[in-house]
Structures are given as structure tokens and as C-alpha cells.
Design a protein around this motif. Structure first.
Motif, PDB file in Angstrom:
ATOM      1  N   ALA A  46      -3.364  -7.675  -1.964  1.00  0.00           N
ATOM      2  CA  ALA A  46      -1.912  -7.812  -1.975  1.00  0.00           C
ATOM      3  C   ALA A  46      -1.286  -6.504  -1.520  1.00  0.00           C
ATOM      4  N   SER A  47      -0.309  -6.602  -0.647  1.00  0.00           N
ATOM      5  CA  SER A  47       0.331  -5.409  -0.105  1.00  0.00           C
ATOM      6  C   SER A  47       1.573  -5.042  -0.903  1.00  0.00           C
ATOM      7  N   TYR A  48       1.901  -3.776  -0.858  1.00  0.00           N
ATOM      8  CA  TYR A  48       3.183  -3.287  -1.362  1.00  0.00           C
ATOM      9  C   TYR A  48       3.802  -2.469  -0.241  1.00  0.00           C
ATOM     10  N   LYS A  49       4.947  -1.871  -0.454  1.00  0.00           N
ATOM     11  CA  LYS A  49       5.678  -1.261   0.650  1.00  0.00           C
ATOM     12  C   LYS A  49       4.941  -0.099   1.301  1.00  0.00           C
ATOM     13  N   GLY A  50       4.014   0.532   0.575  1.00  0.00           N
ATOM     14  CA  GLY A  50       3.317   1.673   1.140  1.00  0.00           C
ATOM     15  C   GLY A  50       1.834   1.476   1.350  1.00  0.00           C
ATOM     16  N   GLY A  51       1.300   0.272   1.088  1.00  0.00           N
ATOM     17  CA  GLY A  51      -0.133   0.108   1.240  1.00  0.00           C
ATOM     18  C   GLY A  51      -0.637  -1.223   0.727  1.00  0.00           C
ATOM     19  N   VAL A  52      -1.910  -1.248   0.279  1.00  0.00           N
ATOM     20  CA  VAL A  52      -2.566  -2.491  -0.123  1.00  0.00           C
ATOM     21  C   VAL A  52      -3.436  -2.247  -1.352  1.00  0.00           C
ATOM     22  N   TYR A  53      -3.350  -3.171  -2.317  1.00  0.00           N
ATOM     23  CA  TYR A  53      -4.230  -3.189  -3.486  1.00  0.00           C
ATOM     24  C   TYR A  53      -5.256  -4.316  -3.335  1.00  0.00           C
ATOM     25  N   ARG A  54      -6.346  -4.201  -4.121  1.00  0.00           N
ATOM     26  CA  ARG A  54      -7.266  -5.323  -4.250  1.00  0.00           C
ATOM     27  C   ARG A  54      -7.610  -5.539  -5.727  1.00  0.00           C
ATOM     28  N   TYR A  55      -7.909  -6.799  -6.076  1.00  0.00           N
ATOM     29  CA  TYR A  55      -8.258  -7.187  -7.442  1.00  0.00           C
ATOM     30  C   TYR A  55      -9.576  -7.958  -7.383  1.00  0.00           C
ATOM     31  N   LYS A  56     -10.527  -7.599  -8.216  1.00  0.00           N
ATOM     32  CA  LYS A  56     -11.799  -8.304  -8.265  1.00  0.00           C
ATOM     33  C   LYS A  56     -11.607  -9.695  -8.854  1.00  0.00           C
ATOM     34  N   LEU A  57     -12.242 -10.698  -8.216  1.00  0.00           N
ATOM     35  CA  LEU A  57     -12.174 -12.081  -8.672  1.00  0.00           C
ATOM     36  C   LEU A  57     -13.482 -12.496  -9.321  1.00  0.00           C
ATOM     37  N   ASP A  58     -13.399 -13.452 -10.254  1.00  0.00           N
ATOM     38  CA  ASP A  58     -14.621 -14.008 -10.825  1.00  0.00           C
ATOM     39  C   ASP A  58     -15.070 -15.210  -9.990  1.00  0.00           C
ATOM     40  N   GLY A  59     -16.060 -15.936 -10.467  1.00  0.00           N
ATOM     41  CA  GLY A  59     -16.604 -17.055  -9.718  1.00  0.00           C
ATOM     42  C   GLY A  59     -15.649 -18.210  -9.533  1.00  0.00           C
ATOM     43  N   ASN A  60     -14.560 -18.234 -10.305  1.00  0.00           N
ATOM     44  CA  ASN A  60     -13.537 -19.271 -10.175  1.00  0.00           C
ATOM     45  C   ASN A  60     -12.290 -18.764  -9.456  1.00  0.00           C
ATOM     46  N   ASN A  61     -12.442 -17.636  -8.768  1.00  0.00           N
ATOM     47  CA  ASN A  61     -11.336 -17.030  -8.013  1.00  0.00           C
ATOM     48  C   ASN A  61     -10.154 -16.651  -8.899  1.00  0.00           C
ATOM     49  N   GLN A  62     -10.463 -16.251 -10.126  1.00  0.00           N
ATOM     50  CA  GLN A  62      -9.438 -15.738 -11.017  1.00  0.00           C
ATOM     51  C   GLN A  62      -9.564 -14.224 -11.114  1.00  0.00           C
ATOM     52  N   VAL A  63      -8.443 -13.535 -11.123  1.00  0.00           N
ATOM     53  CA  VAL A  63      -8.449 -12.081 -11.222  1.00  0.00           C
ATOM     54  C   VAL A  63      -9.044 -11.676 -12.570  1.00  0.00           C
ATOM     55  N   ILE A  64     -10.018 -10.789 -12.538  1.00  0.00           N
ATOM     56  CA  ILE A  64     -10.720 -10.389 -13.757  1.00  0.00           C
ATOM     57  C   ILE A  64      -9.854  -9.486 -14.625  1.00  0.00           C
ATOM     58  N   ASP A  65      -9.209  -8.485 -14.025  1.00  0.00           N
ATOM     59  CA  ASP A  65      -8.351  -7.571 -14.781  1.00  0.00           C
ATOM     60  C   ASP A  65      -7.154  -7.198 -13.919  1.00  0.00           C
ATOM     61  N   SER A  66      -6.052  -7.857 -14.168  1.00  0.00           N
ATOM     62  CA  SER A  66      -4.860  -7.640 -13.343  1.00  0.00           C
ATOM     63  C   SER A  66      -4.195  -6.295 -13.612  1.00  0.00           C
ATOM     64  N   THR A  67      -4.589  -5.606 -14.683  1.00  0.00           N
ATOM     65  CA  THR A  67      -3.977  -4.312 -15.007  1.00  0.00           C
ATOM     66  C   THR A  67      -4.650  -3.156 -14.279  1.00  0.00           C
ATOM     67  N   LYS A  68      -5.744  -3.441 -13.564  1.00  0.00           N
ATOM     68  CA  LYS A  68      -6.484  -2.355 -12.918  1.00  0.00           C
ATOM     69  C   LYS A  68      -6.762  -2.664 -11.442  1.00  0.00           C
ATOM     70  N   PRO A  69      -5.685  -2.740 -10.644  1.00  0.00           N
ATOM     71  CA  PRO A  69      -5.915  -2.943  -9.207  1.00  0.00           C
ATOM     72  C   PRO A  69      -6.523  -1.694  -8.587  1.00  0.00           C
ATOM     73  N   GLU A  70      -7.270  -1.891  -7.515  1.00  0.00           N
ATOM     74  CA  GLU A  70      -7.831  -0.765  -6.775  1.00  0.00           C
ATOM     75  C   GLU A  70      -7.002  -0.545  -5.514  1.00  0.00           C
ATOM     76  N   LEU A  71      -6.639   0.682  -5.272  1.00  0.00           N
ATOM     77  CA  LEU A  71      -5.824   1.024  -4.116  1.00  0.00           C
ATOM     78  C   LEU A  71      -6.736   1.251  -2.913  1.00  0.00           C
ATOM     79  N   ILE A  72      -6.621   0.400  -1.903  1.00  0.00           N
ATOM     80  CA  ILE A  72      -7.483   0.591  -0.727  1.00  0.00           C
ATOM     81  C   ILE A  72      -6.738   1.219   0.452  1.00  0.00           C
ATOM     82  N   VAL A  73      -5.407   1.028   0.525  1.00  0.00           N
ATOM     83  CA  VAL A  73      -4.612   1.637   1.592  1.00  0.00           C
ATOM     84  C   VAL A  73      -3.369   2.242   0.970  1.00  0.00           C
ATOM     85  N   LYS A  74      -3.019   3.453   1.378  1.00  0.00           N
ATOM     86  CA  LYS A  74      -1.868   4.145   0.798  1.00  0.00           C
ATOM     87  C   LYS A  74      -1.159   4.962   1.882  1.00  0.00           C
ATOM     88  N   GLY A  75       0.066   5.394   1.549  1.00  0.00           N
ATOM     89  CA  GLY A  75       0.787   6.338   2.391  1.00  0.00           C
ATOM     90  C   GLY A  75       1.359   5.793   3.676  1.00  0.00           C
TER      91      GLY A  75
END
Length: 410
Positions: A105-134
Motif C-alpha cells: 500500500a502506498s502513501y504520499k511519500g512511499g510504499v509499505y508492505r504487510y505480511k499475509l497469512d495463508g488466507n491472505n489476511q494481514v498478520i500484524d497490521s500495526t507493524k508495516p515494513e517500509l520498502i520505499v521512502k522519500g
């Protein structure tokens, strides 16, 4: 290059008005080709932008802002009705995609990612990983549309915060914005904290792209550009008001690494079927552009505002739709003295990975009455497109927030 087949404010032959789902409005308000039905599966959750639908019938919707909700809402659809399961994210935006076991999912300055489980549900929505910034996040054209290629790459649109680079400078010689905006950047999906330095400047000369999708049949990135505005306002001696209402075309580009689509130096004229030199850079409405700039593979009426691009890979729809493109047009605000237009989903036939034939209006009626459409006071404005597990397609509306499901039955 095929000319367009009909404006979305004109009547379209062979259409039917369709019913909505139980406990929803009595009429979804859309017109569609014979055999298709439209259902409003969710009403007014907020300003819905792009979305993805999982095989488990969960729907992740990116919201334009967090004024009414979290930035991402998750709905579950059952019996043509969608109910909210949860929501998360303290940022609004547009881009959202699923691939490789992650939700992006993108935000105005970059992109986050969220790990999914086997049912395509986000495992922990409070801990996104920042893959693109700035990335550039100036207000104009701030949302970042994204696409995945299934090969470990993510493509991010960085819209130019401008109509024509530097409007106040009548002596244009270049466009410094193109170093960090006005194009598509490629990043890796498995690498954290990437900035411009770690990315690839994949394609340039694109004012703003909201519709973006990887075409698996062509194995290539396709985008829909929002064309420039104000030809008549800025250059009344060169363009009439009606020419400015029609031009430039909204363009579909098939991109390869290193391509330059030419903004702000050129625009595409669908009436002449060629790239034209922009007036800020020596054009007069007649001079053709330098051939070093790529041509679009398809073109559409000016100012329709294409906000989503979907290649149909399902089997539910008739065979003519297979591998073709659906485009959601958000609708115009600046086509005077002509009526405002757009506010529809169109279908572009494809053959062997390229547009083939005239486009056609597929879903219309989002705007409301003819008067509401012509004035620009549209009730609903198509924004996002997604394909469901059964081959239905879903359409968001960022004005009232409806989510539509369009299906076909023989």
C-alpha cells in the motif's frame, strides 16, 4: 490509432438498467451491455480509491484519506453484500496490490508492505515494513499508484506536481521536475527502505499516472496518463476553447525501461493521430513532436481522467473481454464550453497484447442525471477496478464511496 467510439455522456445502444442487491438501493443506477448485472455491495464507507479482492472474498480498499476511517478498510463479501471486518493504517492514498505473500500500500511519500497469512489476511497490521521512502509528496498529484510484475518488482508512479512543469515561466527550456517526478520508478519488493538512489527510473515524461497495471500476456507495464490542461487559457491565440476541451488525449502507454512519453514537451492530438510539440516549447498546434518520444498505443477524449486500468483474465465474461482492458474514467471538470463527460468504465479490446479496435462504454450512469453529468456535479465517480475470484469486476467510487460488483450471466 483508433479514434474513440462514443463519449460517456452519449446514449449507448443495447444497454439495460440493472438491479442492486437485496437490502441495497433498488437500482444500482448503472447501464451495462446485455447480460451484465450491477450490485452495490457497500455504501458510503468513505472516499474509496484502489482495491484488491482475494480468493477468500476479502476486499482491501485504500481510502483517499483518514478523515472518516483508517487508511485501509477490509471488507468480506458474501451473497453480494460486503461488511467491514477491520481497518488499519494512519495514512490515506491510492495504490494497493497483493503479491508474493504481501499486501502493498502506498502513501504520499512511499510504499509499505504487510505480511499475509495463508488466507491472505494481514498478520500484524500495526507493524508495516517500509520498502520505499522519500518520494516527492507535494500536494498536486500526490497519490502514488502501484503495480507488481510478479518478478519481484514494484512500479510506482510519481506524479508531477504541475500542469506543464513551470507554468509561470514562459521561456521554457527544460523541466527540472523530471529528475524526481513525472514518471515511473521501479523498486524491489523484498528490499526495505529504498529511496530514489536504490530505484530504477523506469520511464519518464508522464505527467501523472493513476491507472497502472502489468499486462501478463504482453509481459509489459501499461499505464494511463492524465494529460495536461489549459491549452486555450494559456495560449488563446493558438487554441480555441473547444480545442482545449477536446485536447490533449488521455493516453494509454505500453512502457519499456528507458521510454520517454514526452511530457511536458509534447501532447497527443487524437484528431491528428500524432504527438504534437507543446506550445511552451515552441509548438503552435501544428508542429509535430520530436520522434524520440514514444507514441501511445491508444488514446481517449481529453480530460476524462483515467484512474484505473485492469486487464481481464477471468472466464465469467464473454470471450471478447478476455485479456482486454477495462479503464475507469473519473470524469472531467474542465471541458467547457462542451458538457463535462467521463464518469464511466470503458472496455478496450486487445489482441496479442496490444489494443485492437475501438473502445466502447461498458458501465455508465455513475454520474446521475444528464444534467448532473453535463455540469460536472457527478454523484459517483469511478476510481478503482479489481477482478474477483469468480471473474466479476469491482468498481470503487471516491465521491460517495460506493463499491459496485459487475457480473455476467448468460
Amino acid at each position: 490509432m483508433e479514434r474513440y467510439s462514443s463519449y460517456c455522456y452519449r446514449a449507448v445502444a443495447g444497454i439495460v438498467v440493472l438491479n442492486a442487491a437485496k437490502n441495497k438501493p433498488a437500482d444500482a443506477g448503472l447501464t451495462l451491455p446485455q447480460g451484465f448485472t450491477a450490485t452495490v455491495i457497500a455504501e458510503n464507507p468513505g472516499s474509496t480509491r484502489h482495491l484488491v479482492v482475494t480468493p477468500q472474498h476479502d476486499i482491501y480498499v485504500h481510502m483517499a484519506s483518514t478523515r472518516k476511517s483508517k487508511g485501509i478498510i477490509v471488507l468480506h463479501e458474501e451473497n453480494n453484500q460486503a461488511t467491514v471486518k477491520t481497518s488499519f493504517g494512519d495514512y490515506g492514498g491510492t495504490g494497493i496490490a497483493i503479491g508474493g505473500g504481501y499486501l502493498f500500500a502506498s502513501y504520499k511519500g512511499g510504499v509499505y508492505r504487510y505480511k499475509l497469512d495463508g488466507n491472505n489476511q494481514v498478520i500484524d497490521s500495526t507493524k508495516p515494513e517500509l520498502i520505499v521512502k522519500g518520494l516527492v509528496d507535494i500536494d498536486w498529484h500526490q497519490p502514488k499508484a502501484i503495480a507488481l510484475d510478479g518478478k519481484g518488482n514494484i512500479y510506482v508512479n510519481i506524479g508531477a506536481p504541475s500542469n506543464i512543469c513551470t507554468e509561470k515561466d514562459k521561456n521554457h527550456t527544460g523541466c527540472p521536475l523530471l529528475d524526481s517526478a513525472g514518471g515511473i520508478w521501479q523498486f524491489k519488493t523484498d528490499k526495505l527502505n529504498q529511496s530514489y538512489a536504490e530505484g530504477v527510473h523506469y520511464a519518464r515524461g508522464l505527467r501523472n499516472v493513476v491507472g497502472i497495471s502489468w499486462n501478463n500476456q504482453a509481459d509489459q507495464l501499461f499505464v494511463m496518463q492524465h494529460g495536461r490542461d489549459a491549452l486555450h487559457d494559456l495560449y488563446p491565440k493558438l487554441y480555441t476553447a473547444q480545442q482545449s476541451a477536446e485536447l490533449p488525449a488521455e493516453c494509454m502507454f505500453a512502457l519499456k525501461q528507458g521510454d520517454d512519453a514526452g511530457w511536458p514537451y509534447v501532447y497527443y492530438d487524437w484528431q491528428k493521430n500524432k504527438n504534437m510539440m507543446g506550445p511552451e516549447y515552441g509548438g503552435d498546434g501544428e508542429k509535430a513532436a520530436d520522434p524520440k518520444y514514444i507514441n501511445p498505443v491508444a488514446a481517449y477524449p481529453g480530460h476524462f481522467a483515467p484512474d484505473a486500468l485492469l486487464f481481464y483474465t477471468g472466464s465469467q465474461f464473454p470471450a471478447k473481454y478476455k485479456n482486454g482492458a477495462f479503464i475507469a474514467f473519473h470524469g472531467s471538470w474542465n471541458r467547457a464550453p462542451l458538457p463535462q463527460a467521463g464518469y464511466c468504465v470503458v472496455f478496450q479490446p486487445f489482441k496479442n497484447g496490444r489494443p485492437d479496435g475501438k473502445w466502447e462504454v461498458f458501465a455508465d450512469g455513475f454520474a446521475g442525471t444528464a444534467e448532473q453529468k453535463a455540469s460536472g456535479a457527478a454523484v459517483h465517480r469511478p476510481t478503482g477496478l479489481a477482478q474477483g475470484p469468480d471473474g466479476s469486476i469491482y468498481v470503487t467510487d471516491d465521491n460517495k464511496g460506493n463499491i459496485y460488483k459487475i457480473s455476467y450471466k448468460k
